[in-house]
Design an enzyme around this catalytic site. Structure first.
Site, PDB file in Angstrom:
ATOM      1  N   GLU A 120       0.850  -1.213   0.000  1.00  0.00           N
ATOM      2  CA  GLU A 120       0.000   0.000   0.000  1.00  0.00           C
ATOM      3  C   GLU A 120       0.878   1.253   0.000  1.00  0.00           C
ATOM      4  O   GLU A 120       0.982   1.975   1.002  1.00  0.00           O
ATOM      5  CB  GLU A 120      -0.932  -0.055   1.227  1.00  0.00           C
ATOM      6  CG  GLU A 120      -2.002   1.022   1.273  1.00  0.00           C
ATOM      7  CD  GLU A 120      -3.193   0.799   0.335  1.00  0.00           C
ATOM      8  OE1 GLU A 120      -4.147   1.573   0.437  1.00  0.00           O
ATOM      9  OE2 GLU A 120      -3.171  -0.120  -0.499  1.00  0.00           O
TER      10      GLU A 120
ATOM     11  N   HIS B 124     -11.361  -3.048  -4.366  1.00  0.00           N
ATOM     12  CA  HIS B 124     -10.945  -3.151  -2.966  1.00  0.00           C
ATOM     13  C   HIS B 124     -11.544  -4.393  -2.314  1.00  0.00           C
ATOM     14  O   HIS B 124     -12.726  -4.433  -1.991  1.00  0.00           O
ATOM     15  CB  HIS B 124     -11.361  -1.873  -2.217  1.00  0.00           C
ATOM     16  CG  HIS B 124     -11.027  -1.889  -0.760  1.00  0.00           C
ATOM     17  ND1 HIS B 124     -11.730  -1.155   0.170  1.00  0.00           N
ATOM     18  CD2 HIS B 124     -10.067  -2.550  -0.058  1.00  0.00           C
ATOM     19  CE1 HIS B 124     -11.213  -1.368   1.368  1.00  0.00           C
ATOM     20  NE2 HIS B 124     -10.211  -2.208   1.253  1.00  0.00           N
TER      21      HIS B 124
END
Length: 723
Positions: A403, A451
């Site tokens: 991330e 997601h």
């Protein structure tokens, strides 16, 4: 032809034997209001038919009857109690009419025979199934219980204990189990099903089977001694209290119904069932759980439309970045029949990803969901790779690397060079704006967010994030792929945190402010779990998410929404982060964690947290439960409403499903918008305005103020149902 209607017909199939064939023009048979009325008339026609010797119930579909029409429920439940009671009396008079025919009856039970479908065949004397049969009563999952005689007939057919297990768990039995407990009288090969049922009926007509004794048992009181009854019902209540808890009254009500009706014959027992059913049908829990079912159908409908609109179906996929997350995504894709390349730059990560996929498949094998041959095939359809070889054949690529915006942008840009102009690229990110990542791409129209939630195999939600340049074709293909993976895709527009994380962090903000003002975090957890119904309180949830992860995401959200989520100073999350207390991952956060015998982390309170929190918390003071709930929930509710107001999410239905599927919002409350309808929007606005001095997070959105003034609701149309 003895009788014909749109969804069923009755004809004589051989001398004196009539067949009621359920044949709705749709893909499945349902016991909707129209079909019930037709069944009533069909039974009248049969009663008047001369020379009748026996009746068969059959279906022209793969499933016998999938249940009542749930789209009609909320409209029915909104009717006055007296009207609902009268309608139930009418419905039950139909099944009594079937049960009281002066001739033997047999049901040909194939495929799904659920809810009202199961209650219908319980009114027949004999039930013959095949290997496809799945029969049961799932009503308690919708916050109600069987209301067409299921709580009366099932205990008399299979015994009180087995009946309570099926009804309280909302369980469907496969053919073998149904035969074993006496719910089916025989299970035969599918090609012999009709002939076997006809032969069974002939045997009953010729009195080789004592169908009258079977019927007598169903219409009489339960044969239980006082001691047996006491033991049976006491044990059932104990188990249900433990499993269902106080927020889900339907399973306990079903046990009480069976207990109260046990000493009475059919008609009085049905009166008892009806009384309890009406009470449940009028409950907020039933409204919420039925509403969630309808919302789920709505989302599935959107996914089906997307699949039809997409120009290309996903046949092959690729995941960039292995490890636990990448392995989980690859497993889910392969499990549902889409072969996948799993690419990483490190062999150790590929090994971890394949180990994760193998572990999950082994669990499926242990549970008997797949066999060894199927497992080997699924595993073989995951190709681990250190290179891009073969990736140009992938229709969709899911980037699931670390991330970090720079790393993600570099990986996406690199893979774009390896694939065709039609390939869709997606990023599995929880905090990085899709529009930012799109800047590194030559074809941003082929890119969106995807997601997944952790653990991938268990969490049903996938947020599909539309960027500024994302094409409709890209969205349609990704939504269709997520649905093919067995997930519930919900499309949201790009913004910091997207939808789920954006609405979660104001909730954590409310938590931090309560701690700042002297609340005890263990009390907050207890109140939010036991009283409001969350699976975990906020402190426990932060420990599970990871304090370091939450600390990073909190900074992203503060930057994105400084007015509401910007911090005035250090808070509890900062204090724990600085003390290297990251939660479960390193054994210490708000709570300390040790592993139990099964290798699962077990939490305990430790005094060592007190000095860490002291600088950011006032002296401890008491807060009542309602104040805690209000201060925790108002920021989240406001943010959810703002997301709808700003068009981040398209509808109340999708928002509520995202909250339940992505955050574990208590299902019995139905989501934020159902909850607002339940408490009353005007009541919520008045209550929230009492806390307005706490800051911008507590400011009520204009949409709610306007709706309160007009007396509007979010689910008004759905509440009317289709009657």
């Amino acid at each position: 032809m003895i009788y014909q209607a749109e969804t069923l017909q009755v004809k004589e199939v051989q001398d004196g034997v009539a067949e009621i064939l359920f044949c709705a023009p749709n893909s499945v048979n349902k016991l909707d209001l129209a079909t019930l009325a037709s069944l009533d008339k069909a039974l009248d026609a049969l009663t008047a038919h001369s020379g009748l010797k026996g009746v068969m119930l059959t279906s022209d579909k793969e499933a016998f009857i999938v249940g009542a029409d749930i789209t009609e429920f909320l409209g029915l439940f909104a009717k006055p109690e007296e009207e609902l009671d009268q309608w139930l009396q009418f419905a039950n008079s139909i099944f009594n009419k079937l049960e009281d025919l002066p001739v033997p009856t047999v049901a040909v039970v194939k495929g799904h025979t659920l809810g009202g479908g199961c209650e219908c065949v319980l009114a027949t004397d004999l039930r013959i199934g095949d290997k496809t049969t799945s029969i049961g009563l799932p009503e308690t999952k919708l916050g109600i219980m069987p209301g067409f005689g299921g709580c009366v007939r099932l205990p008399r057919v299979i015994g009180a204990d087995s009946a309570m297990e099926i009804i309280t768990q909302g369980k469907a039995c496969r053919a073998e189990e149904a035969l074993k407990i006496g719910l089916l009288d025989a299970v035969v090969d599918s090609d012999r099903l009709y002939a076997s049922a006809l032969q069974t009926l002939t045997d009953a007509i010729n009195e080789k089977i004592d169908w009258k004794a079977r019927r007598q048992q169903k219409t009489s009181a339960l044969t239980l001694s006082k001691l047996e009854a006491m033991m049976s019902f006491t044990m059932a209540k104990g188990l249900v209290a433990q499993v269902a808890g106080p927020h889900y009254p339907a399973p306990m009500t079903a046990v009480v119904t069976i207990e109260e009706g046990a000493r009475f014959a059919r008609n009085q027992a049905l009166d008892i069932e009806r009384k309890h059913f009406v009470k449940l049908a009028k409950s907020e829990e039933a409204k919420a759980l039925v509403g969630l079912f309808l919302n789920d159908q709505y989302i599935k409908g959107i996914a089906k439309k997307a699949a039809k609109s997409a120009n290309k179906e996903t046949q092959r996929a690729a995941v960039l970045g292995a490890g636990i997350m990448g392995g989980g995504i690859a497993y889910q894709s392969a499990l549902k029949g889409v072969p996948v390349i799993m690419k990483d730059i490190a062999q150790a990560s590929l090994d971890l990803g394949m180990t994760e996929a193998s572990k999950l498949l082994n669990k499926q094998l242990e549970r008997g969901k797949i066999d060894g041959f199927k497992m080997a095939g699924i595993l073989a359809s995951i190709t681990p790779s250190l290179h891009y070889a073969g990736i140009d054949n992938a229709d969709i690529i899911v980037e699931a690397v670390v991330e970090n915006p720079k790393v993600k942008a570099a990986v996406l840009s690199e893979v774009e060079e390896q694939v065709s102009e039609e390939t869709v690229l997606t990023s599995n990110t929880s905090t990085i704006p899709i529009n930012l990542l799109a800047k590194s791409l030559k074809r941003p129209e082929n890119f969106c967010g995807m997601h997944f939630f952790n653990p991938v195999h268990r969490m049903p939600l996938v947020e599909i994030i539309r960027g500024e340049h994302t094409s409709d074709e890209t969205i349609n293909r990704v939504v269709a792929y997520a649905a093919k993976m067995g997930k519930s895709p919900i499309v949201v527009n790009d913004c910091p945190g997207f939808f789920v994380n954006r609405v979660l962090f104001p909730y954590f903000g409310g938590f931090s402010m309560l701690l700042r003002d002297g609340a005890d975090f263990t009390q907050i957890d207890k109140v939010m779990e036991r009283k409001f119904g969350w699976p975990m309180g906020p402190a426990y949830l932060l420990d599970v998410v990871g304090i370091d992860t939450a600390h990073h995401a909190q900074a992203v959200m503060a930057q994105g929404f400084p007015e509401r989520m910007g911090k005035q100073g250090r808070d509890a999350i900062d204090a724990l982060f600085e003390a290297n207390k990251y939660g479960q991952k390193n054994g210490s956060g708000f709570y300390t964690y040790t592993m139990d015998k099964k290798g699962k982390p077990k939490k305990a309170f430790s005094d060592e947290i007190v000095p860490i929190l002291a600088p950011v918390c006032a002296a401890q003071q008491a807060f009542d439960d309602q104040t805690i709930i209000q201060r925790m929930m108002i920021p989240m509710i406001n943010e959810v409403v703002l997301c709808l107001q700003e068009g981040i999410i398209a509808s109340a239905q999708e928002a509520d499903m995202a909250l339940v599927y992505g955050l574990g919002f208590p299902p019995f409350r139905g989501g934020v918008f159902r909850y607002l309808d339940s408490v009353g929007i005007a009541n919520f606005v008045a209550m929230a305005q009492q806390h307005v001095e706490l800051g911008a997070m507590y400011q009520v959105p204009q949409m709610l103020i306007d709706m309160a003034e007009k007396g509007q609701t979010f689910y008004g149309a759905q509440q009317q149902g289709s009657i």
